[in-house]
Design a protein around this motif. Structure first.
Motif, PDB file in Angstrom:
ATOM      1  N   UNK A 188      -9.371   9.454   1.693  1.00  0.00           N
ATOM      2  CA  UNK A 188      -8.093   8.787   1.446  1.00  0.00           C
ATOM      3  C   UNK A 188      -6.986   9.480   2.231  1.00  0.00           C
ATOM      4  N   UNK A 189      -5.983   8.724   2.584  1.00  0.00           N
ATOM      5  CA  UNK A 189      -4.810   9.273   3.268  1.00  0.00           C
ATOM      6  C   UNK A 189      -3.585   8.571   2.722  1.00  0.00           C
ATOM      7  N   UNK A 190      -2.562   9.345   2.451  1.00  0.00           N
ATOM      8  CA  UNK A 190      -1.332   8.815   1.873  1.00  0.00           C
ATOM      9  C   UNK A 190      -0.250   8.740   2.944  1.00  0.00           C
ATOM     10  N   UNK A 191       0.381   7.576   3.055  1.00  0.00           N
ATOM     11  CA  UNK A 191       1.483   7.385   3.995  1.00  0.00           C
ATOM     12  C   UNK A 191       2.778   7.272   3.204  1.00  0.00           C
ATOM     13  N   UNK A 192       3.630   8.268   3.352  1.00  0.00           N
ATOM     14  CA  UNK A 192       4.893   8.336   2.612  1.00  0.00           C
ATOM     15  C   UNK A 192       6.035   7.990   3.561  1.00  0.00           C
ATOM     16  N   UNK A 193       6.977   7.132   3.155  1.00  0.00           N
ATOM     17  CA  UNK A 193       8.110   6.807   4.031  1.00  0.00           C
ATOM     18  C   UNK A 193       8.858   8.067   4.458  1.00  0.00           C
ATOM     19  N   UNK A 194       9.092   8.181   5.756  1.00  0.00           N
ATOM     20  CA  UNK A 194       9.830   9.336   6.264  1.00  0.00           C
ATOM     21  C   UNK A 194      11.328   9.153   6.038  1.00  0.00           C
ATOM     22  N   UNK A 195      11.999  10.275   5.767  1.00  0.00           N
ATOM     23  CA  UNK A 195      13.446  10.221   5.573  1.00  0.00           C
ATOM     24  C   UNK A 195      14.135  10.084   6.925  1.00  0.00           C
ATOM     25  N   UNK A 252      -6.028   5.881  16.381  1.00  0.00           N
ATOM     26  CA  UNK A 252      -6.401   7.242  16.782  1.00  0.00           C
ATOM     27  C   UNK A 252      -7.680   7.720  16.103  1.00  0.00           C
ATOM     28  N   UNK A 253      -7.942   7.238  14.903  1.00  0.00           N
ATOM     29  CA  UNK A 253      -9.090   7.736  14.137  1.00  0.00           C
ATOM     30  C   UNK A 253     -10.271   6.774  14.116  1.00  0.00           C
ATOM     31  N   UNK A 254     -10.044   5.508  14.454  1.00  0.00           N
ATOM     32  CA  UNK A 254     -11.083   4.466  14.373  1.00  0.00           C
ATOM     33  C   UNK A 254     -11.678   4.383  12.970  1.00  0.00           C
ATOM     34  N   UNK A 255     -10.835   4.604  11.975  1.00  0.00           N
ATOM     35  CA  UNK A 255     -11.304   4.580  10.584  1.00  0.00           C
ATOM     36  C   UNK A 255     -11.579   3.153  10.143  1.00  0.00           C
ATOM     37  N   UNK A 256     -12.642   2.983   9.342  1.00  0.00           N
ATOM     38  CA  UNK A 256     -12.913   1.694   8.720  1.00  0.00           C
ATOM     39  C   UNK A 256     -12.209   1.681   7.368  1.00  0.00           C
ATOM     40  N   UNK A 257     -11.219   0.831   7.232  1.00  0.00           N
ATOM     41  CA  UNK A 257     -10.390   0.818   6.026  1.00  0.00           C
ATOM     42  C   UNK A 257     -11.061  -0.060   4.966  1.00  0.00           C
ATOM     43  N   UNK A 258     -11.260   0.511   3.787  1.00  0.00           N
ATOM     44  CA  UNK A 258     -11.826  -0.231   2.653  1.00  0.00           C
ATOM     45  C   UNK A 258     -10.731  -0.942   1.882  1.00  0.00           C
ATOM     46  N   UNK A 259      -9.591  -0.291   1.718  1.00  0.00           N
ATOM     47  CA  UNK A 259      -8.494  -0.901   0.974  1.00  0.00           C
ATOM     48  C   UNK A 259      -7.183  -0.198   1.264  1.00  0.00           C
ATOM     49  N   UNK A 260      -6.088  -0.941   1.128  1.00  0.00           N
ATOM     50  CA  UNK A 260      -4.734  -0.404   1.259  1.00  0.00           C
ATOM     51  C   UNK A 260      -3.966  -0.839   0.028  1.00  0.00           C
ATOM     52  N   UNK A 261      -3.306   0.091  -0.639  1.00  0.00           N
ATOM     53  CA  UNK A 261      -2.558  -0.264  -1.833  1.00  0.00           C
ATOM     54  C   UNK A 261      -1.236   0.467  -1.891  1.00  0.00           C
ATOM     55  N   UNK A 262      -0.172  -0.214  -2.344  1.00  0.00           N
ATOM     56  CA  UNK A 262       1.063   0.485  -2.679  1.00  0.00           C
ATOM     57  C   UNK A 262       0.952   0.982  -4.121  1.00  0.00           C
ATOM     58  N   UNK A 263       1.525   2.118  -4.407  1.00  0.00           N
ATOM     59  CA  UNK A 263       1.517   2.589  -5.792  1.00  0.00           C
ATOM     60  C   UNK A 263       2.715   3.479  -6.026  1.00  0.00           C
TER      61      UNK A 263
END
Length: 203
Positions: free
Chosen positions: A156-163, A191-202
């Motif tokens: 998993x990787x978390x993407x947080x909005x940058x200030x 860049x990573x060629x990752x296979x994404x299973x799901x994307x969710x906001x939380x």
């Protein structure tokens, strides 16, 4: 079957309205909420599938203090998911999506993720975050079934909005919008060629 998601819905006295898109809440009052299951699907000939949900909760590591124990970190819970997935590789098992959900926790009791109703409004509520895995399994072995769509361990990787703008005395600052955040996500995927299973906001 495309996805199976758990959705939190406010319960008004004597009514549940799953299709509303807006509602109000009264601060300082007790509000009741329920969880419902929503599926997104395409109408096709019968697939003879069974829907399954598997919940993975953080274990208590020690009693802690002030009635709040220390619990396992999120990545430890994800390791449990991966261990379970290695046992679900027969032909016909298909992972549809993964969610992280909040559980309103009374630490004097065990977590019961089958509970579908809870009340908000406590002065000091406590929450635990857990992982729910949704999947389907073929019930018709005589039909050609899809092989498991899970290859390798889940990460998993978390993407947080940058200030973008510094906060002041009366404002919290400015942050990336959704488009800017999504552009960073696209760059990471390339860049990573990752296979994404799901994307969710939380939250």
């Amino acid at each position: 079957m495309i996805t199976i998601e758990t959705v939190t819905l406010q319960v008004k006295p004597g009514s549940v309205q799953p299709d509303i898109t807006t509602w109000s809440e009264r601060g300082g009052f007790l509000e009741s909420y329920t969880q419902m299951l929503r599926i997104f699907f395409v109408v096709r000939p019968p697939a003879y599938n069974s829907i399954g949900l598997a919940d993975f909760v953080p274990a208590v590591s020690d009693n802690g203090s002030y009635r709040v124990p220390r619990v396992e970190r999120f990545l430890v819970v994800l390791d449990k998911v991966n261990a379970w997935l290695t046992q679900q590789r027969p032909s016909g098992f298909r992972l549809t999506n993964i969610q992280t959900l909040l559980y309103k926790q009374n630490w004097s009791e065990n977590m019961d993720t089958l509970q579908m109703l809870y009340v908000e409004g406590d002065i000091y509520p406590f929450y635990a975050r857990y992982i729910r895995v949704a999947f389907v399994v073929s019930r018709k072995p005589s039909l050609p079934s899809s092989p498991s769509n899970v290859r390798g361990p889940l990460t998993t990787k978390l993407f947080v909005p940058e200030m973008l703008g510094t906060p002041g005395c009366c404002n919290p600052g400015t942050f990336e919008n959704q488009i800017q955040l999504r552009q960073r996500l696209d760059e990471w995927m390339k860049a990573t060629a990752a296979k994404v299973v799901g994307i969710e906001p939380f939250r």
